[in-house]
Design a protein around this motif. Sequence first.
Motif, PDB file in Angstrom:
ATOM      1  N   ASP A  82       0.959  -0.995   0.094  1.00 26.43           N
ATOM      2  CA  ASP A  82      -0.128  -0.261   0.139  1.00 26.43           C
ATOM      3  C   ASP A  82       1.019   1.014   0.163  1.00 26.43           C
ATOM      4  O   ASP A  82       2.067   0.993  -0.291  1.00 26.43           O
ATOM      5  CB  ASP A  82      -1.068   0.341   0.937  1.00 26.43           C
ATOM      6  CG  ASP A  82      -2.140   0.879   0.683  1.00 26.43           C
ATOM      7  OD1 ASP A  82      -2.017   1.724   0.222  1.00 26.43           O
ATOM      8  OD2 ASP A  82      -2.924   0.819   1.667  1.00 26.43           O
ATOM      9  N   MET A  83       0.402   2.308  -0.160  1.00 21.14           N
ATOM     10  CA  MET A  83       0.950   3.453   0.565  1.00 21.14           C
ATOM     11  C   MET A  83       2.048   3.163   1.462  1.00 21.14           C
ATOM     12  O   MET A  83       1.645   3.080   1.934  1.00 21.14           O
ATOM     13  CB  MET A  83       0.246   5.119   0.016  1.00 21.14           C
ATOM     14  CG  MET A  83       0.880   5.992  -0.249  1.00 21.14           C
ATOM     15  SD  MET A  83      -0.470   7.601   0.417  1.00 21.14           S
ATOM     16  CE  MET A  83       0.630   8.745   0.035  1.00 21.14           C
ATOM     17  N   GLU A  84       3.169   4.449   1.318  1.00 22.13           N
ATOM     18  CA  GLU A  84       3.966   4.119   2.841  1.00 22.13           C
ATOM     19  C   GLU A  84       3.479   5.080   3.495  1.00 22.13           C
ATOM     20  O   GLU A  84       2.922   5.821   3.542  1.00 22.13           O
ATOM     21  CB  GLU A  84       5.027   4.548   2.079  1.00 22.13           C
ATOM     22  CG  GLU A  84       5.985   4.282   1.200  1.00 22.13           C
ATOM     23  CD  GLU A  84       7.386   5.182   0.774  1.00 22.13           C
ATOM     24  OE1 GLU A  84       8.193   5.051   1.139  1.00 22.13           O
ATOM     25  OE2 GLU A  84       7.221   5.847  -0.406  1.00 22.13           O
ATOM     26  N   GLY A  85       2.933   3.844   4.806  1.00 23.30           N
ATOM     27  CA  GLY A  85       1.884   4.980   6.006  1.00 23.30           C
ATOM     28  C   GLY A  85       2.369   5.277   6.824  1.00 23.30           C
ATOM     29  O   GLY A  85       2.714   6.666   6.569  1.00 23.30           O
ATOM     30  N   SER A  86       4.213   4.969   6.597  1.00 20.51           N
ATOM     31  CA  SER A  86       4.705   6.703   7.341  1.00 20.51           C
ATOM     32  C   SER A  86       5.115   7.921   6.751  1.00 20.51           C
ATOM     33  O   SER A  86       5.364   8.534   7.457  1.00 20.51           O
ATOM     34  CB  SER A  86       6.081   5.228   7.191  1.00 20.51           C
ATOM     35  OG  SER A  86       6.850   5.753   6.486  1.00 20.51           O
ATOM     36  N   LYS A  87       5.212   7.299   5.383  1.00 17.25           N
ATOM     37  CA  LYS A  87       4.598   8.691   5.366  1.00 17.25           C
ATOM     38  C   LYS A  87       3.786   9.697   5.476  1.00 17.25           C
ATOM     39  O   LYS A  87       3.809  10.999   5.437  1.00 17.25           O
ATOM     40  CB  LYS A  87       5.476   8.728   3.821  1.00 17.25           C
ATOM     41  CG  LYS A  87       5.364  10.202   2.710  1.00 17.25           C
ATOM     42  CD  LYS A  87       6.511   9.531   1.093  1.00 17.25           C
ATOM     43  CE  LYS A  87       7.840   9.472   0.750  1.00 17.25           C
ATOM     44  NZ  LYS A  87       8.533   8.837  -0.021  1.00 17.25           N
ATOM     45  N   LEU A  88       2.957   8.632   5.594  1.00 14.67           N
ATOM     46  CA  LEU A  88       1.319   9.842   5.030  1.00 14.67           C
ATOM     47  C   LEU A  88       1.328  10.085   6.509  1.00 14.67           C
ATOM     48  O   LEU A  88       0.987  11.651   6.073  1.00 14.67           O
ATOM     49  CB  LEU A  88       0.304   8.916   4.909  1.00 14.67           C
ATOM     50  CG  LEU A  88      -0.625   8.961   5.033  1.00 14.67           C
ATOM     51  CD1 LEU A  88      -1.131  10.249   4.009  1.00 14.67           C
ATOM     52  CD2 LEU A  88      -2.130   8.368   4.895  1.00 14.67           C
ATOM     53  N   PHE A  89       1.943   9.157   7.494  1.00 18.08           N
ATOM     54  CA  PHE A  89       1.465   9.294   9.332  1.00 18.08           C
ATOM     55  C   PHE A  89       2.578  11.580   8.944  1.00 18.08           C
ATOM     56  O   PHE A  89       1.785  11.652  10.211  1.00 18.08           O
ATOM     57  CB  PHE A  89       2.378   8.237   9.700  1.00 18.08           C
ATOM     58  CG  PHE A  89       2.389   8.678  11.048  1.00 18.08           C
ATOM     59  CD1 PHE A  89       0.632   8.805  11.873  1.00 18.08           C
ATOM     60  CD2 PHE A  89       3.256   9.580  11.882  1.00 18.08           C
ATOM     61  CE1 PHE A  89       1.080   8.923  13.213  1.00 18.08           C
ATOM     62  CE2 PHE A  89       3.089   9.627  13.830  1.00 18.08           C
ATOM     63  CZ  PHE A  89       2.181   9.267  14.214  1.00 18.08           C
ATOM     64  N   PHE A  90       3.566  11.232   8.631  1.00 17.27           N
ATOM     65  CA  PHE A  90       4.058  12.202   8.896  1.00 17.27           C
ATOM     66  C   PHE A  90       4.471  13.687   7.870  1.00 17.27           C
ATOM     67  O   PHE A  90       4.560  14.468   7.703  1.00 17.27           O
ATOM     68  CB  PHE A  90       5.483  12.447   8.888  1.00 17.27           C
ATOM     69  CG  PHE A  90       5.964  11.838   9.894  1.00 17.27           C
ATOM     70  CD1 PHE A  90       5.986  11.516  11.212  1.00 17.27           C
ATOM     71  CD2 PHE A  90       6.256   9.908  10.125  1.00 17.27           C
ATOM     72  CE1 PHE A  90       6.390  11.202  12.830  1.00 17.27           C
ATOM     73  CE2 PHE A  90       7.114   8.877  10.840  1.00 17.27           C
ATOM     74  CZ  PHE A  90       6.552   9.268  12.157  1.00 17.27           C
ATOM     75  N   LEU A  91       3.164  13.293   6.639  1.00 12.45           N
ATOM     76  CA  LEU A  91       3.349  14.747   4.993  1.00 12.45           C
ATOM     77  C   LEU A  91       2.550  15.923   6.551  1.00 12.45           C
ATOM     78  O   LEU A  91       3.120  16.553   5.807  1.00 12.45           O
ATOM     79  CB  LEU A  91       2.016  13.925   4.591  1.00 12.45           C
ATOM     80  CG  LEU A  91       2.278  14.455   3.304  1.00 12.45           C
ATOM     81  CD1 LEU A  91       3.364  14.434   3.009  1.00 12.45           C
ATOM     82  CD2 LEU A  91       0.990  13.702   2.393  1.00 12.45           C
ATOM     83  N   GLY A  92       2.178  15.968   7.147  1.00 11.95           N
ATOM     84  CA  GLY A  92       1.503  16.845   8.307  1.00 11.95           C
ATOM     85  C   GLY A  92       2.782  18.006   8.419  1.00 11.95           C
ATOM     86  O   GLY A  92       2.524  19.375   8.285  1.00 11.95           O
ATOM     87  N   MET A  93       3.783  16.877   8.609  1.00 12.24           N
ATOM     88  CA  MET A  93       5.019  17.928   8.613  1.00 12.24           C
ATOM     89  C   MET A  93       5.834  19.413   7.208  1.00 12.24           C
ATOM     90  O   MET A  93       6.249  19.654   7.585  1.00 12.24           O
ATOM     91  CB  MET A  93       5.550  17.726   9.126  1.00 12.24           C
ATOM     92  CG  MET A  93       5.757  16.532  10.446  1.00 12.24           C
ATOM     93  SD  MET A  93       7.185  16.081  10.596  1.00 12.24           S
ATOM     94  CE  MET A  93       6.456  14.283  12.974  1.00 12.24           C
ATOM     95  N   ALA A  94       6.121  18.369   6.392  1.00 11.78           N
ATOM     96  CA  ALA A  94       5.841  18.558   5.071  1.00 11.78           C
ATOM     97  C   ALA A  94       4.593  20.434   3.650  1.00 11.78           C
ATOM     98  O   ALA A  94       3.559  20.375   5.635  1.00 11.78           O
ATOM     99  CB  ALA A  94       5.181  18.618   3.792  1.00 11.78           C
ATOM    100  N   GLU A  95       5.229  21.326   3.946  1.00 12.01           N
ATOM    101  CA  GLU A  95       4.783  22.568   3.170  1.00 12.01           C
ATOM    102  C   GLU A  95       3.598  22.265   3.111  1.00 12.01           C
ATOM    103  O   GLU A  95       3.593  21.009   1.971  1.00 12.01           O
ATOM    104  CB  GLU A  95       5.440  23.890   2.883  1.00 12.01           C
ATOM    105  CG  GLU A  95       5.888  23.368   1.971  1.00 12.01           C
ATOM    106  CD  GLU A  95       7.288  23.970   1.006  1.00 12.01           C
ATOM    107  OE1 GLU A  95       6.526  24.654   0.498  1.00 12.01           O
ATOM    108  OE2 GLU A  95       8.391  23.767   0.830  1.00 12.01           O
ATOM    109  N   GLY A  96       2.165  23.058   2.760  1.00 10.58           N
ATOM    110  CA  GLY A  96       1.140  22.667   2.172  1.00 10.58           C
ATOM    111  C   GLY A  96       1.444  22.200   0.506  1.00 10.58           C
ATOM    112  O   GLY A  96       0.325  21.789  -0.330  1.00 10.58           O
TER     113      GLY A  96
END
Length: 212
Positions: free
Chosen positions: A91-105
């Motif tokens: 599936d989609m990299e769960g860890s990347k999705l979990f931390f994606l909120g830290m990236a800029e818009g």
Amino acid sequence: MDKIILGLLLINPMSLYEIRSYIQRKLNSFCSDSIGSIQAALKKLMTNQEVECQESVEHGVMKKTFSITQVGIEKFKLWIASPITFSKSRDMEGSKLFFLGMAEGKVRLEMLEAYKKDLQKEQQYLQQIHEFVEATKEGVIEENVKRCEENKSLCGKLQEVSNCNNLEEIVGNIYRYQLSTLEYGLKKCAFDISWIEEMLIREKNLERRDEK
């Protein structure tokens, strides 16, 4: 990977590249087709005596054909009877999705858009396979029953794993569940695309709000 290879070799002895080709054509949505991964799995299976290899010369080239052993059959029977864990599917990299909120818009939007495109490509690929299967399904079971009847070794292995002597029933069950896997992949893609589109709407609304 090793269990998938055992299942493929139950259907037919294959070379490394035949295994890879089958995965690319039919299992790519949930299984890696990396040569390295397949080689590593085959090495492990050979070490565990679950698979054996025969060498032959074909068109002047050495060919290694792998087939399942009785040890491999017993291992596969144990695995196929264990509970299905859908959470372990690719599936989609769960860890990347979990931390994606830290990236800029901007990055968040780019990542979600890219994933949506990947899903749409996967959906199109699966749909093409489904259309091909639907167009060629007439006579498929009969053809495969005949092929199994002509290969006593294959016939015996399938009967042992399924604990069934009716070859037409065995082949029919294999076909139904392979088709169900394809349908599951299509429905999952449709759900994931819809979910990503909702995520994108929320992100864009937040971006507009921040711009005010």
